[in-house]
Every structure is written in C-alpha cells, then in structure tokens.
Design a protein around this motif. Structure first.
Motif, mmCIF file in Angstrom:
data_model
loop_
_atom_site.group_PDB
_atom_site.id
_atom_site.type_symbol
_atom_site.label_atom_id
_atom_site.label_comp_id
_atom_site.label_asym_id
_atom_site.label_seq_id
_atom_site.Cartn_x
_atom_site.Cartn_y
_atom_site.Cartn_z
ATOM 1 N N SER A 50 -1.404 -7.497 16.564
ATOM 2 C CA SER A 50 -1.620 -8.508 15.461
ATOM 3 C C SER A 50 -3.039 -8.664 15.211
ATOM 4 C CB SER A 50 -1.077 -9.814 15.944
ATOM 5 O OG SER A 50 -1.098 -10.619 14.882
ATOM 6 N N GLY A 51 -3.403 -8.470 13.980
ATOM 7 C CA GLY A 51 -4.955 -8.636 13.757
ATOM 8 C C GLY A 51 -5.549 -7.162 13.471
ATOM 9 N N THR A 52 -4.890 -6.134 13.270
ATOM 10 C CA THR A 52 -5.269 -4.527 13.260
ATOM 11 C C THR A 52 -5.558 -4.674 11.878
ATOM 12 O OG1 THR A 52 -4.007 -3.804 15.187
ATOM 13 C CG2 THR A 52 -4.780 -2.266 13.176
ATOM 14 N N THR A 53 -6.483 -3.837 11.381
ATOM 15 C CA THR A 53 -6.802 -3.728 9.940
ATOM 16 C C THR A 53 -7.326 -2.422 9.521
ATOM 17 O OG1 THR A 53 -9.380 -4.494 10.316
ATOM 18 C CG2 THR A 53 -8.025 -6.171 9.840
ATOM 19 N N ILE A 54 -7.100 -1.990 8.491
ATOM 20 C CA ILE A 54 -7.437 -0.991 7.752
ATOM 21 C C ILE A 54 -8.592 -0.993 6.648
ATOM 22 C CG2 ILE A 54 -6.841 1.530 6.793
ATOM 23 C CD1 ILE A 54 -4.144 1.001 7.848
ATOM 24 N N PRO A 55 -9.877 -0.662 6.773
ATOM 25 C CA PRO A 55 -10.224 -0.343 8.010
ATOM 26 C C PRO A 55 -10.836 -1.118 9.106
ATOM 27 C CG PRO A 55 -12.117 -0.373 6.186
ATOM 28 C CD PRO A 55 -10.663 -0.830 5.756
ATOM 29 N N SER A 56 -11.046 -1.161 10.162
ATOM 30 C CA SER A 56 -11.523 0.278 10.857
ATOM 31 C C SER A 56 -10.461 1.224 11.438
ATOM 32 C CB SER A 56 -12.264 -0.270 11.910
ATOM 33 O OG SER A 56 -11.807 -1.105 12.996
ATOM 34 N N ALA A 57 -9.257 0.585 11.733
ATOM 35 C CA ALA A 57 -8.158 1.628 12.048
ATOM 36 C C ALA A 57 -7.751 2.608 10.954
ATOM 37 C CB ALA A 57 -6.798 0.725 12.425
ATOM 38 N N THR A 58 -7.071 3.776 11.194
ATOM 39 C CA THR A 58 -6.805 4.687 10.184
ATOM 40 C C THR A 58 -5.446 4.279 9.520
ATOM 41 O OG1 THR A 58 -6.201 6.165 11.698
ATOM 42 C CG2 THR A 58 -8.536 6.475 10.932
ATOM 43 N N SER A 59 -4.466 3.661 10.615
ATOM 44 C CA SER A 59 -3.121 3.416 10.132
ATOM 45 C C SER A 59 -2.481 2.246 10.851
ATOM 46 C CB SER A 59 -2.304 4.632 10.446
ATOM 47 O OG SER A 59 -2.291 4.888 11.818
ATOM 48 N N ILE A 60 -1.572 1.777 10.572
ATOM 49 C CA ILE A 60 -1.106 0.502 11.142
ATOM 50 C C ILE A 60 0.425 0.882 11.496
ATOM 51 C CG2 ILE A 60 -0.222 -1.759 10.845
ATOM 52 C CD1 ILE A 60 -2.844 -2.454 9.224
ATOM 53 N N VAL A 61 1.192 0.450 12.531
ATOM 54 C CA VAL A 61 2.608 0.437 12.544
ATOM 55 C C VAL A 61 3.084 -0.832 12.608
ATOM 56 C CG1 VAL A 61 4.426 1.337 14.295
ATOM 57 C CG2 VAL A 61 2.087 2.755 13.966
ATOM 58 N N ASP A 62 4.363 -1.145 11.947
ATOM 59 C CA ASP A 62 4.581 -2.587 11.751
ATOM 60 C C ASP A 62 5.702 -2.756 12.808
ATOM 61 O OD1 ASP A 62 6.967 -1.291 10.649
ATOM 62 O OD2 ASP A 62 6.552 -1.970 8.804
ATOM 63 N N ASN A 63 6.563 -3.671 13.089
ATOM 64 C CA ASN A 63 7.442 -4.019 14.039
ATOM 65 C C ASN A 63 8.725 -3.172 13.820
ATOM 66 O OD1 ASN A 63 5.973 -5.855 15.142
ATOM 67 N ND2 ASN A 63 6.599 -7.631 14.220
ATOM 68 N N SER A 64 9.055 -2.521 12.420
ATOM 69 C CA SER A 64 10.028 -1.791 12.268
ATOM 70 C C SER A 64 9.816 -0.449 12.500
ATOM 71 C CB SER A 64 10.785 -1.766 10.785
ATOM 72 O OG SER A 64 9.645 -1.156 10.017
ATOM 73 N N GLY A 65 8.469 -0.037 13.041
ATOM 74 C CA GLY A 65 8.216 1.407 13.328
ATOM 75 C C GLY A 65 7.429 2.017 12.103
ATOM 76 N N THR A 67 4.577 3.308 9.356
ATOM 77 C CA THR A 67 3.429 3.539 9.481
ATOM 78 C C THR A 67 2.874 3.287 7.965
ATOM 79 O OG1 THR A 67 3.535 5.179 11.052
ATOM 80 C CG2 THR A 67 1.585 5.157 9.722
ATOM 81 N N TRP A 68 1.524 2.404 8.038
ATOM 82 C CA TRP A 68 0.917 1.888 6.687
ATOM 83 C C TRP A 68 -0.258 2.697 6.629
ATOM 84 C CZ3 TRP A 68 3.075 -1.573 3.267
ATOM 85 C CH2 TRP A 68 4.468 -2.172 3.692
ATOM 86 N N THR A 69 -0.639 3.150 5.710
ATOM 87 C CA THR A 69 -2.331 3.811 5.422
ATOM 88 C C THR A 69 -2.706 3.326 4.119
ATOM 89 O OG1 THR A 69 -0.983 5.898 4.389
ATOM 90 C CG2 THR A 69 -1.436 5.841 6.814
ATOM 91 N N ASN A 78 4.913 4.771 5.186
ATOM 92 C CA ASN A 78 5.511 6.070 5.403
ATOM 93 C C ASN A 78 5.277 7.286 4.385
ATOM 94 O OD1 ASN A 78 6.546 5.030 8.000
ATOM 95 N ND2 ASN A 78 8.548 4.563 7.027
ATOM 96 N N GLY A 79 4.033 7.156 3.896
ATOM 97 C CA GLY A 79 3.542 8.278 2.977
ATOM 98 C C GLY A 79 4.075 7.852 1.628
#
Length: 516
Positions: A50-65, A67-69, A78-79
């Motif tokens: 919780s608190g992860t951001t893009i940027p600086s991360a390149t992707s985020i995985v939510d609680n359902s699995g 992937t957000w970019t 998921n693309g």
C-alpha cells in the motif's frame, strides 16, 4: 397532539426506509475438487505494498492479481486501457484501491468500471474538529471535500466558494466551515455555498443558571396551581412552559399559574400560541394582517401576565412546520428553499407582531422564536430579512432567545443530519455563533410508541448530553415534553401518579447534577 404524532410517525417511517445492503464477500471456496483454484491462487503475483506509486515503480499489482501500468499518460490494467483516462501523472495503490492523478492535480479512484473524482487518499479522512488553516495546509470535511486557502481566497476541491478575499483563518468546527477576514469578522458557510456573518464558534458561552431543568404542561390541566408547584419542586424543575392564546379562559388559567409560580421561584415560559391562520382557518392574506393579529394577541397575553413576574415569551409554536410553511415535512430545513415562499410573509408577520406586542407592554421581556428539526435555513432567512426565493430587503425578525424542538426522530441536536442523511453538524453551536442569544430546547422526548424502559434510558442519556453542553453552548433551559399527556405516550405522570421508570430517571438525574 395528533398533528405531532402524525409528523413524528411520518419521519420515523422515513428513517426506517433506509436499508443496508451487503456488499463484497464471494461465497465460493478457494479450493475445488481438481485443485485448480489453489493452483491459480498460488501462481497469482503478490499484491504491491500500500502506497506504491508509478513512478517510481514501473507496475502495480492489486489485490486481485491484476497488473497496472502507466504508458503515454494513460493507465492500463493487464495491458488494456482502464476506462477513459489521459494526461495521467501518477498511479497510486492505497488501501487496496487504485487511484490516478491527472496533470492538473485531481485524483480519481477506480471502482471496477470507471474513475470517480476524489481526494488524494494519503491526506486522510475528515479533519479533526477545530482544524484551522493556518497552521494546517488543508481541511477535509465530512463529505470528503478538501478546503484550502490560496492568496486569501477559499477553495473547495479546487474551486472558489462564494466571494472571499483577505481570509486570515479557515476553520472546521462543529461540522461546519467558518472563516475570518483580516478585519476580524467571522463567517459561516451555508449549505448553498454562501457566507453569513457570525461570531467565532469556538467561544464557550454559559447561559445564566437557575432554570436549566424544565417541563411542558397545559393550561387546562386538572391540577391546581398549588399542586403543580409541589410537583415541579419534587422533580427539581425550575422552569415550566405553557401555551395560551388571548382567549380569556386560557389567559385566566395561565395567570393563576404565574401568580403561584412567582413566589415559588419557578420561571414560567409562556408560549403565545398564535399561528399563520386567521379565524376562518385560512392563511393570512398579507404580512400586515398577520402582524396585526400577532400584535393584538401578544399585547393581551403580556398585559395579563406582567404583574406576576413573567418575562419570557415564545412567539409561536412550530410555525416553520405547518402545512402552509414547509414544502416537504421530510426536509431537514437547512436551506431556505425548503419553505413556502408564498406564505412566508404571513409567518414572518405573525412572528414580528408577537414580538412587538410583548415589547410594547414589557420592553425588558425576552421573546423567543421557535424552530424544529434542523431549520437553520428558516432561521437565517428570518434573521436577515430574506425570502425563500433568495430575495432580500424584507423585514428582519430578531429574537432574544432561540428556541428549538428536538425529538429523537429528528436526530442528535449536537450532530443533526441534513435531510435525514447528510453529514451532521452541531446546531446549538451554529445558533450561538450566528444569532448570539441564549438557546432553549422547549420540547424534547423520544417517540410516543417507545416503551417506558426505553424512555427512561433516553431521558438519562439525553439529559447527560444537554447538561454537558450547558456551559459551552449557551443552553439556558431544556424542557421535557410533557408532564402529563393523559396516558403513557409522552408524560412522566398521569393524574398525579408518577410513571416509572421515566419519572425516576428524570428526578434522579436532576438530583445528581446541580443547575449551577
């Protein structure tokens, strides 16, 4: 009595119409006979912190699995582009929810199918009561709106609120937004976004002690005045509210009460029961006609009672809650437009006439105007000479005491809601700051359908709230409705016999909490 029961019943029915609906929570198991569900759960990527951001991360995985970019200023899940979004500067995963922030600074939350405008969730929820700018940099109210001050101008969610300038303080207090200009004048924000002058709501004000505990009665009780004195003394009550018109029989009965109460040290609050209807049951055709009738009635009442020490009058009973004056009985009354614009002059005229009638006979007497539910929209309009349609320049109604009715179905008066569902606010604090006069709750109780055990518990808890606030909210008296209702629907006794446990609950609280 029947009108009150119908009104309370209507509001109770409305309150009971709210239904809580279960949400979330799938019913399926994480395993099945083939073990595929377990395998899928094991293979799913761990959710991002919780608190992860893009940027600086390149992707985020939510609680359902999923992937957000972020690519080319758009958010993808998921693309696949997630809804309608563009010029995105930041993607945030916080508290299990995906948010994005546009280049203009506005945040949005993903609800599963679209984006909903919101605040930055990292700012927190509703600001603590008393939060002020400065030193805070922002305030979040109960609706989630964010308030800021930039170059002396007030903004709500990035937009100006009314016409403000040279603002030196923005304050969140008692469920309302207030501001102070560099000249020192305070203003409170209304439900429609305007600003009304007031005093600093944080100033604690104590009303004069000596009449805090009160009860309602009727002029046609079978009790003699002497019996009523003994009853009230036994209950610890020092104030008594009774209504009458200028009818000689009613006035004679109330005069006898006043004569007995004066040497006993019991304050008599007399309700002048003049309304907006003429003798034929029709709404007065003009403000002047209503004024003249109110003037006549009040002069007669004051002349009959002035010799017996009566100095406190309530000019009208629930006039904002008549069929002729409120457009919809389920409205809380926080906005002037909740009221009937056509019949407003008749109500205003009757109120003004009663006040002037009392003052012409007893210049030093105090006059109260009565409101119900959360009728600050009506109170403000009357105080400032406004019509419900927003037009101004009309006669102002100025009272010496603000009086209010607060039955349980209306809500907690210190956190009373807007139209039954909106965020609550502290009504006595609002009135203290806005009108600057003492506050009396001239009727309070739970509903007539409640059990005696429930009523007793309600008496104890409600008196506790009233008593705690008496030194800060300018509350002069709280008057229980009613001493004897002829049955067990409201009263604390019937034909002189105490109804327990309500009677015991009331007297026990009074004896244990001095009016000092």
């Amino acid at each position: 009595m029947n009108k009150r029961r119908q009104f309370l019943g209507r509001l109770a029915a409305l309150g009971g119409s709210y239904v809580l609906t279960a949400c979330g929570g799938g019913a399926g198991s994480i395993t099945d006979a083939s073990g595929d569900a377990v395998a899928k759960a094991t293979a799913r990527a761990a959710a991002s912190a919780s608190g992860t951001t893009i940027p600086s991360a390149t992707s985020i995985v939510d609680n359902s699995g999923a992937t957000w970019t972020l690519s080319g200023g758009s958010v993808y899940r998921n693309g696949v582009k997630a809804g309608n979004n563009y010029n995105v500067a930041l993607v945030l995963f916080y508290g299990g929810v995906i948010y994005h922030q546009g280049s203009g600074g506005q945040f949005y939350s993903w609800n599963g199918s679209t984006w909903i405008a919101c605040n930055d969730p990292r700012l927190g929820g509703t600001s603590p009561d008393g939060t002020a700018i400065p030193p805070a940099s922002y305030i979040i109210d109960k609706t989630g709106a964010m308030w800021t001050v930039v170059n002396g101008v007030i903004y709500k969610n990035g937009k100006t609120v009314g016409n403000t300038y040279n603002v030196s303080l923005l304050l969140w207090y008692g469920g309302k937004i207030w501001h102070k200009g560099t000249g020192g004048q305070f203003y409170v924000c209304t439900d429609v976004g305007g600003w009304l002058p007031c005093n600093d709501p944080r100033i604690a004000t104590a009303a004069t002690a000596g009449m805090f505990y009160g009860v309602n009665g009727h002029y046609d009780y079978s009790y003699t005045p002497a019996q009523l004195v003994l009853i009230l003394k036994g209950m610890g009550c020092t104030s008594y509210r009774v209504g009458c018109t200028d009818d000689p029989n009613q006035l004679n009965a109330v005069a006898k009460l006043a004569q007995a109460f004066q040497p006993a040290g019991i304050s008599l609050l007399v309700l002048i029961n003049q309304g907006v209807y003429d003798s034929n049951g029709n709404v007065f055709t003009s403000e002047s006609a209503a004024y003249n009738r109110g003037l006549q009635a009040a002069m007669a009442v004051a002349n009959a009672l002035k010799a017996y020490g009566v100095t406190l009058y309530e000019c009208g009973n629930e006039l904002t809650r008549q069929n002729a004056t409120i457009l919809d009985f389920t409205n809380a009354g926080t906005k002037a437009v909740d009221f009937n614009n056509t019949n407003w002059p008749a109500m205003r005229g009757a109120m003004r006439g009663m006040i002037d009638g009392v003052k012409s006979v007893q210049p030093s007497a105090k006059c109260g105007i009565n409101f119900c539910v959360a009728d600050i929209g009506a109170a403000d309009a009357l105080w400032d000479g406004m019509q419900p349609d927003g037009s101004g320049g009309h006669p102002k109604v100025r009272w010496d005491v603000t009086t209010w009715h607060n039955y349980e179905v209306y809500g907690d008066i210190f956190n009373i809601g807007i139209d039954g569902s909106g965020p609550g606010f502290d009504l006595p604090t609002y009135c203290k700051a806005r009108y600057g006069v003492p506050f009396i709750i001239t009727e309070w109780n739970t509903g007539p359908e409640k059990t005696q055990a429930y009523r007793a518990s309600y008496i104890t808890s409600t008196l506790g709230k009233f008593y705690q606030a008496r030194k800060t909210h300018n509350i002069q008296s709280v008057m229980y409705y009613v001493l004897d209702s002829g049955n067990n629907t409201y009263g604390m006794m019937t034909n002189g016999v105490a109804l327990n446990p309500p009677y015991s609950a009331f007297t026990s609280f009074v004896s244990g909490n001095a009016d000092s």
